[in-house]
Scaffold this active site. Structure first.
Site, PDB file in Angstrom:
ATOM      1  N   HIS A  80     -12.440  -4.699  -0.626  1.00 28.15           N
ATOM      2  CA  HIS A  80     -13.699  -4.697  -1.121  1.00 28.15           C
ATOM      3  C   HIS A  80     -14.419  -3.362  -1.220  1.00 28.15           C
ATOM      4  CE1 HIS A  80     -18.207  -5.967  -1.345  1.00 28.15           C
ATOM      5  NE2 HIS A  80     -17.640  -7.129  -1.867  1.00 28.15           N
ATOM      6  N   ASP A  96     -13.867 -14.177  -1.580  1.00 34.19           N
ATOM      7  CA  ASP A  96     -12.988 -15.101  -2.466  1.00 34.19           C
ATOM      8  C   ASP A  96     -11.496 -15.437  -2.022  1.00 34.19           C
ATOM      9  OD1 ASP A  96     -15.008 -15.680  -4.156  1.00 34.19           O
ATOM     10  OD2 ASP A  96     -14.960 -13.831  -5.092  1.00 34.19           O
TER      11      ASP A  96
HETATM   12  N1  ACO Z   1      -4.320  -4.795  -3.248  1.00 36.23           N
HETATM   13  C1  ACO Z   1      -3.361  -3.975  -3.088  1.00 36.23           C
HETATM   14  N2  ACO Z   1      -3.797  -2.533  -3.039  1.00 36.23           N
HETATM   15  C2  ACO Z   1      -5.249  -2.296  -3.209  1.00 36.23           C
HETATM   16  C3  ACO Z   1      -5.914  -3.713  -3.145  1.00 36.23           C
HETATM   17  C4  ACO Z   1      -5.516  -4.960  -3.279  1.00 36.23           C
HETATM   18  N3  ACO Z   1      -6.262  -6.031  -3.239  1.00 36.23           N
HETATM   19  N4  ACO Z   1      -7.531  -3.201  -3.373  1.00 36.23           N
HETATM   20  C5  ACO Z   1      -7.297  -1.940  -3.048  1.00 36.23           C
HETATM   21  N5  ACO Z   1      -5.987  -1.507  -3.020  1.00 36.23           N
HETATM   22  C6  ACO Z   1      -5.588   0.113  -2.811  1.00 36.23           C
HETATM   23  C7  ACO Z   1      -5.787   0.816  -4.162  1.00 36.23           C
HETATM   24  O1  ACO Z   1      -4.652   0.831  -4.930  1.00 36.23           O
HETATM   25  C8  ACO Z   1      -6.136   2.214  -3.622  1.00 36.23           C
HETATM   26  O2  ACO Z   1      -4.905   2.612  -3.019  1.00 36.23           O
HETATM   27  P1  ACO Z   1      -4.643   4.449  -2.818  1.00 36.23           P
HETATM   28  O3  ACO Z   1      -5.885   4.914  -2.253  1.00 36.23           O
HETATM   29  O4  ACO Z   1      -3.369   4.466  -2.306  1.00 36.23           O
HETATM   30  O5  ACO Z   1      -4.775   4.868  -4.623  1.00 36.23           O
HETATM   31  C9  ACO Z   1      -6.960   1.812  -2.072  1.00 36.23           C
HETATM   32  O6  ACO Z   1      -6.902   0.564  -1.871  1.00 36.23           O
HETATM   33  C10 ACO Z   1      -8.580   1.773  -2.781  1.00 36.23           C
HETATM   34  O7  ACO Z   1      -8.780   0.972  -3.658  1.00 36.23           O
HETATM   35  P2  ACO Z   1      -9.736   1.122  -4.875  1.00 36.23           P
HETATM   36  O8  ACO Z   1      -9.415   0.477  -6.204  1.00 36.23           O
HETATM   37  O9  ACO Z   1     -10.149   2.691  -4.892  1.00 36.23           O
HETATM   38  O10 ACO Z   1     -11.121   0.580  -4.228  1.00 36.23           O
HETATM   39  P3  ACO Z   1     -12.477  -0.058  -5.023  1.00 36.23           P
HETATM   40  O11 ACO Z   1     -13.614   0.137  -3.873  1.00 36.23           O
HETATM   41  O12 ACO Z   1     -12.635   0.809  -6.368  1.00 36.23           O
HETATM   42  O13 ACO Z   1     -12.055  -1.516  -5.250  1.00 36.23           O
HETATM   43  C11 ACO Z   1     -11.687  -3.834  -5.325  1.00 36.23           C
HETATM   44  C12 ACO Z   1     -12.550  -2.640  -4.542  1.00 36.23           C
HETATM   45  C13 ACO Z   1     -12.109  -3.803  -6.912  1.00 36.23           C
HETATM   46  C14 ACO Z   1     -12.314  -5.246  -4.870  1.00 36.23           C
HETATM   47  C15 ACO Z   1     -10.220  -3.827  -4.838  1.00 36.23           C
HETATM   48  O14 ACO Z   1     -10.067  -3.610  -3.417  1.00 36.23           O
HETATM   49  C16 ACO Z   1      -9.493  -4.872  -5.666  1.00 36.23           C
HETATM   50  O15 ACO Z   1      -8.911  -4.726  -6.967  1.00 36.23           O
HETATM   51  N6  ACO Z   1      -9.286  -6.216  -5.037  1.00 36.23           N
HETATM   52  C17 ACO Z   1      -8.694  -7.103  -5.487  1.00 36.23           C
HETATM   53  C18 ACO Z   1      -9.755  -7.966  -6.536  1.00 36.23           C
HETATM   54  C19 ACO Z   1     -10.697  -8.558  -5.587  1.00 36.23           C
HETATM   55  O16 ACO Z   1     -10.406  -9.519  -4.590  1.00 36.23           O
HETATM   56  N7  ACO Z   1     -12.066  -8.629  -5.941  1.00 36.23           N
HETATM   57  C20 ACO Z   1     -12.940  -9.289  -5.578  1.00 36.23           C
HETATM   58  C21 ACO Z   1     -14.044  -8.501  -4.610  1.00 36.23           C
HETATM   59  S1  ACO Z   1     -15.255  -9.394  -3.815  1.00 36.23           S
HETATM   60  C22 ACO Z   1     -16.228 -10.089  -5.036  1.00 36.23           C
HETATM   61  O17 ACO Z   1     -16.293  -9.288  -5.947  1.00 36.23           O
HETATM   62  C23 ACO Z   1     -16.789 -10.981  -4.789  1.00 36.23           C
END
Ligand code: ACO
Length: 428
Positions: free
Chosen positions: A307, A364
């Site tokens: 998140h 979710d």
């Molecule tokens: N699975 C694997 N790796 C992940 C995940 C995941 N679900 N989420 C983040 N990471 C990793 C990234 O690859 C990144 O790794 P790095 O530092 O080695 O490059 C690190 O964790 C940080 O991730 P970011 O994408 O920079 O974090 P950001 O805050 O931009 O994104 C997000 C948050 C979009 C929610 C992300 O965690 C994601 O894509 N999750 C899956 C989709 C999801 O469940 N979305 C619902 C969010 S809740 C809502 O909107 C109601």
């Protein structure tokens, strides 16, 4: 602690005031930055460090896993309040007393019919259309049938637009699903509670009496409350920025619905279930998918994990996990997907990759399991999220308009070509 921040650019010092919120959050007020520094701006893609507004609606502390609506803990609201009470609280700032709640509900019910021509618009969509696209279009189209909801300046005009959309939106939600299922576009029953009526409108079969199931009503009430607001997330910011041009409530909400559709935001609930299904079909090997999620050469992400703001357990996920267990056992449903979800969660919470990045299950991760047990089709999951988020979007829109916020218009740092002269086509 000091009340100002000092910034030094090319040896010149500039002072900016610090602003403090009621929970001791601190922001640097950079309103004067560009003027004082002759054009310097801040650069913050994804707005990870940027406060777009001051707001008194929702407080969340992502480090501690706290979420409160108007000061009330989400855990307490999910346990003790119903969705309409929470909607009132979010929009108007205080919990309603009995009379206020009854009036609010009566006003909503007096607007719970949509123009019959809306059915023609729904009919024109192919059955294969994604419900989020349909819902966004219909919400925008409502403006044409309710033009008085556009130029709203006074609190009374805002109130009228708000009760209108709260009355009509559940009809659009239900009809979007009924169209997909080939069911006639019928109304529910205004004698029912708001959430009971939503369920009846969605599930009533033309030749059977609809029997309410308390388990489903309570589960949906809880899910809608948990989704009702989440401060300046992607869709809410979209609603505020669209509304800041005074484009009207319904189209601002329509823009928010489009933003919510994406799998990185509200679309995650659909993506989670599709992912869990795929893992099940593939033999239930969660370790394989954990490895894929960690592989930087693989675009796969563990949907429902991580998140932007929570770097701790999403408090909503905790409540929903318990609710998923309860709903499945109350309905007597045995869903192997719940076991896969629990297995994935356990592995991820113990895995160094997820621990290091503070990736926890979000709201979710478990909601889709409940929606599925309720008989809601996967493509409708994000629509249910939109129904829950509606009061939050409305509250944020209203706050933005009442505070007379300026039109949202970020700056940019231009990195393109500098001035060059035009080459005629035959010389390119
Ligand atoms: N699975 C694997 N790796 C992940 C995940 C995941 N679900 N989420 C983040 N990471 C990793 C990234 O690859 C990144 O790794 P790095 O530092 O080695 O490059 C690190 O964790 C940080 O991730 P970011 O994408 O920079 O974090 P950001 O805050 O931009 O994104 C997000 C948050 C979009 C929610 C992300 O965690 C994601 O894509 N999750 C899956 C989709 C999801 O469940 N979305 C619902 C969010 S809740 C809502 O909107 C109601």
């Amino acid at each position: 602690m000091s009340d100002k921040a000092i910034l030094e650019i090319d040896g010149e010092k500039y002072e900016f005031p610090l602003v403090r919120g009621t929970e001791n959050e601190v922001a640097i007020d950079v309103k004067a930055l560009r003027g004082a520094t002759n054009g310097v701006i801040t650069l913050d893609p994804g707005y990870k460090n940027t406060g777009s507004c001051q707001s008194a609606i929702t407080f969340l502390d992502g480090e501690k896993g706290i979420l409160r609506y108007r000061g009330y803990a989400i855990e307490e609201l999910a346990e003790k309040a119903d969705f309409l009470e929470v909607a009132y609280l979010l929009i108007f700032g205080e919990l309603p007393n009995k009379e206020q709640l009854e009036k609010f509900h009566a006003d909503i019910k007096s607007h719970s019919v949509v123009d019959d021509d809306v059915k023609k618009i729904i009919d024109a969509f192919p059955k294969s259309a994604h419900p989020m696209g349909v819902l966004s279009s219909l919400t925008s189209a409502l403006t044409a049938f309710n033009p008085s909801s556009v130029n709203v300046d006074s609190e009374e005009e805002m109130y009228n637009a708000i009760v209108r959309i709260l009355g009509k939106f559940p009809v659009l939600v239900a009809w979007t699903m009924r169209k997909k299922r080939g069911l006639p576009l019928e109304y529910g029953d205004d004698n029912l509670g708001y959430v009971e009526n939503v369920l009846k409108m969605m599930f009533k079969s033309p030749n059977h009496d609809y029997v309410q199931n308390e388990v489903l009503v309570n589960a949906l009430d809880k899910l809608l409350i948990l989704h009702a607001d989440h401060e300046q997330n992607c869709s809410t910011s979209t609603v505020r920025i669209t509304g800041s041009s005074h484009a009207g409530l319904f189209v601002s909400l329509s823009a928010g619905i489009s933003a919510l559709w994406g799998p990185l935001h509200g679309g995650a609930n659909q993506a989670v279930l599709e992912m869990l299904e795929a893992i099940k079909e593939d033999g239930g090997d969660t370790k394989k998918y954990m490895a894929k999620a960690k592989d930087k050469n693989d675009p796969f992400r563990l949907m429902g994990f991580g998140h932007r703001v929570y770097k701790n357990f999403d408090p909503r996920a905790k409540i929903i996990k318990v609710a998923a267990d309860e709903v499945l056992s109350d309905l007597g449903v045995e869903d192997p997907i719940l076991d896969i979800a629990k297995g994935l969660e356990k592995e991820a919470l113990e895995d160094q990759y997820f621990v290091d990045r503070k990736l926890y299950p979000n709201v979710d991760f478990y909601s889709g399991i409940i929606y599925r047990a309720m008989g809601i089709p996967v493509e409708m999951f994000t629509v249910m999220f939109a129904l829950g988020r509606l009061p939050g979007w409305i509250a944020q829109w209203r706050e933005m308009r009442l505070r007379k916020e300026p039109i949202g218009r970020p700056r940019q740092l231009y990195t393109g070509e500098t001035l060059r002269s035009f080459t005629p086509i035959e010389k390119r």
